[in-house]
Write an enzyme that holds these catalytic residues in place. Structure first.
Site, PDB file in Angstrom:
ATOM      1  N   GLN A  99       0.843  -1.205   0.000  1.00 13.28           N
ATOM      2  CA  GLN A  99       0.000   0.000   0.000  1.00 13.28           C
ATOM      3  C   GLN A  99       0.876   1.252   0.000  1.00 13.28           C
ATOM      4  O   GLN A  99       1.782   1.394   0.818  1.00 13.28           O
ATOM      5  CB  GLN A  99      -0.924   0.006   1.224  1.00 13.28           C
ATOM      6  CG  GLN A  99      -1.932   1.152   1.204  1.00 13.28           C
ATOM      7  CD  GLN A  99      -2.939   1.076   2.343  1.00 13.28           C
ATOM      8  OE1 GLN A  99      -2.854   0.189   3.210  1.00 13.28           O
ATOM      9  NE2 GLN A  99      -3.897   1.977   2.337  1.00 13.28           N
ATOM     10  N   HIS A 105      -8.628   2.022  -0.770  1.00 12.72           N
ATOM     11  CA  HIS A 105      -9.044   1.983  -2.173  1.00 12.72           C
ATOM     12  C   HIS A 105      -9.010   0.560  -2.679  1.00 12.72           C
ATOM     13  O   HIS A 105      -8.228  -0.271  -2.199  1.00 12.72           O
ATOM     14  CB  HIS A 105      -8.140   2.863  -3.038  1.00 12.72           C
ATOM     15  CG  HIS A 105      -6.674   2.570  -2.879  1.00 12.72           C
ATOM     16  ND1 HIS A 105      -5.936   3.055  -1.822  1.00 12.72           N
ATOM     17  CD2 HIS A 105      -5.812   1.838  -3.631  1.00 12.72           C
ATOM     18  CE1 HIS A 105      -4.683   2.641  -1.939  1.00 12.72           C
ATOM     19  NE2 HIS A 105      -4.593   1.889  -3.023  1.00 12.72           N
ATOM     20  N   HIS A 107      -8.471  -1.595  -6.180  1.00 13.05           N
ATOM     21  CA  HIS A 107      -8.049  -1.597  -7.584  1.00 13.05           C
ATOM     22  C   HIS A 107      -8.985  -2.522  -8.350  1.00 13.05           C
ATOM     23  O   HIS A 107      -9.216  -3.667  -7.933  1.00 13.05           O
ATOM     24  CB  HIS A 107      -6.630  -2.162  -7.735  1.00 13.05           C
ATOM     25  CG  HIS A 107      -5.555  -1.354  -7.080  1.00 13.05           C
ATOM     26  ND1 HIS A 107      -4.688  -0.554  -7.781  1.00 13.05           N
ATOM     27  CD2 HIS A 107      -5.196  -1.241  -5.774  1.00 13.05           C
ATOM     28  CE1 HIS A 107      -3.828   0.018  -6.943  1.00 13.05           C
ATOM     29  NE2 HIS A 107      -4.118  -0.386  -5.720  1.00 13.05           N
TER      30      HIS A 107
HETATM   31  P1  5GP Z   1      -1.534   1.231  -3.585  1.00 11.06           P
HETATM   32  O1  5GP Z   1      -0.168   0.673  -3.801  1.00 11.06           O
HETATM   33  O2  5GP Z   1      -1.585   2.230  -2.465  1.00 11.06           O
HETATM   34  O3  5GP Z   1      -2.580   0.150  -3.448  1.00 11.06           O
HETATM   35  O4  5GP Z   1      -1.909   1.950  -4.938  1.00 11.06           O
HETATM   36  C1  5GP Z   1      -1.912   3.317  -5.130  1.00 11.06           C
HETATM   37  C2  5GP Z   1      -2.256   3.548  -6.589  1.00 11.06           C
HETATM   38  O5  5GP Z   1      -2.539   4.933  -6.751  1.00 11.06           O
HETATM   39  C3  5GP Z   1      -1.134   3.193  -7.575  1.00 11.06           C
HETATM   40  O6  5GP Z   1      -1.627   2.222  -8.491  1.00 11.06           O
HETATM   41  C4  5GP Z   1      -0.825   4.519  -8.251  1.00 11.06           C
HETATM   42  O7  5GP Z   1      -0.529   4.387  -9.615  1.00 11.06           O
HETATM   43  C5  5GP Z   1      -2.084   5.327  -8.016  1.00 11.06           C
HETATM   44  N1  5GP Z   1      -1.866   6.766  -7.936  1.00 11.06           N
HETATM   45  C6  5GP Z   1      -0.925   7.418  -7.212  1.00 11.06           C
HETATM   46  N2  5GP Z   1      -1.056   8.748  -7.344  1.00 11.06           N
HETATM   47  C7  5GP Z   1      -2.115   8.946  -8.157  1.00 11.06           C
HETATM   48  C8  5GP Z   1      -2.742  10.126  -8.663  1.00 11.06           C
HETATM   49  O8  5GP Z   1      -2.359  11.264  -8.394  1.00 11.06           O
HETATM   50  N3  5GP Z   1      -3.814   9.941  -9.487  1.00 11.06           N
HETATM   51  C9  5GP Z   1      -4.264   8.701  -9.824  1.00 11.06           C
HETATM   52  N4  5GP Z   1      -5.332   8.626 -10.634  1.00 11.06           N
HETATM   53  N5  5GP Z   1      -3.693   7.564  -9.353  1.00 11.06           N
HETATM   54  C10 5GP Z   1      -2.641   7.699  -8.541  1.00 11.06           C
END
Ligand code: 5GP
Length: 128
Positions: A99, A105, A107
């Protein structure tokens, strides 16, 4: 897990301070395209509320919000036409879960067959 940071990227998107490519919005959730897509369809669905993780969300959110959020996830998948072929939902939790943004969130990946190596998904876009 860290405490909720009101200036995390998704909080700022929710407040309209940062742009996003919106797919869906209702009283429970906002859905938008991931900035670094790892599949032909890669959408993030976030709840409207200050929740760090899925565990935090399930423990703290009113039941109606939990149901409304997950119904929004299903609606987004359906509206994007992913239902017949199928799709994958992923929620990363904490450092070992990979994360990066500490606003809960989900995906939503679709548009191509997914690997079966679910427990060993690499950190980079080797996933493509
Ligand atoms: P995590 O690793 O926290 O599950 O995923 C975070 C996700 O947020 C990543 O897939 C990354 O590409 C996406 N992300 C990070 N910053 C932004 C942003 O400013 N806008 C959008 N649309 N996605 C983002």
């Amino acid at each position: 897990m860290p405490a909720y940071d009101r200036n995390n990227i998704f909080a700022r998107i929710l407040r309209g301070e940062l742009p996003c490519r919106k797919v869906h919005e209702d009283e429970f959730a906002l859905a938008f395209h991931d900035i670094n897509p790892l599949a032909p369809v890669h959408v993030l669905v976030i709840p409207k509320g200050e929740y760090v993780s899925q565990a935090d969300f399930c423990a703290e959110a009113p039941a109606g919000q939990v149901v409304g959020f997950w119904r929004a996830v299903a609606k987004v998948a359906r509206d994007l036409g992913l239902e017949p072929e199928g799709y994958r939902l992923v929620a990363n939790h904490g450092p070992n879960g990979g994360q990066l943004v500490f606003h809960f969130h989900v995906h939503l990946f679709g548009g191509r067959p997914m690997s079966h190596r679910m427990g060993n998904m690499p950190k980079t876009d080797e996933r493509k």
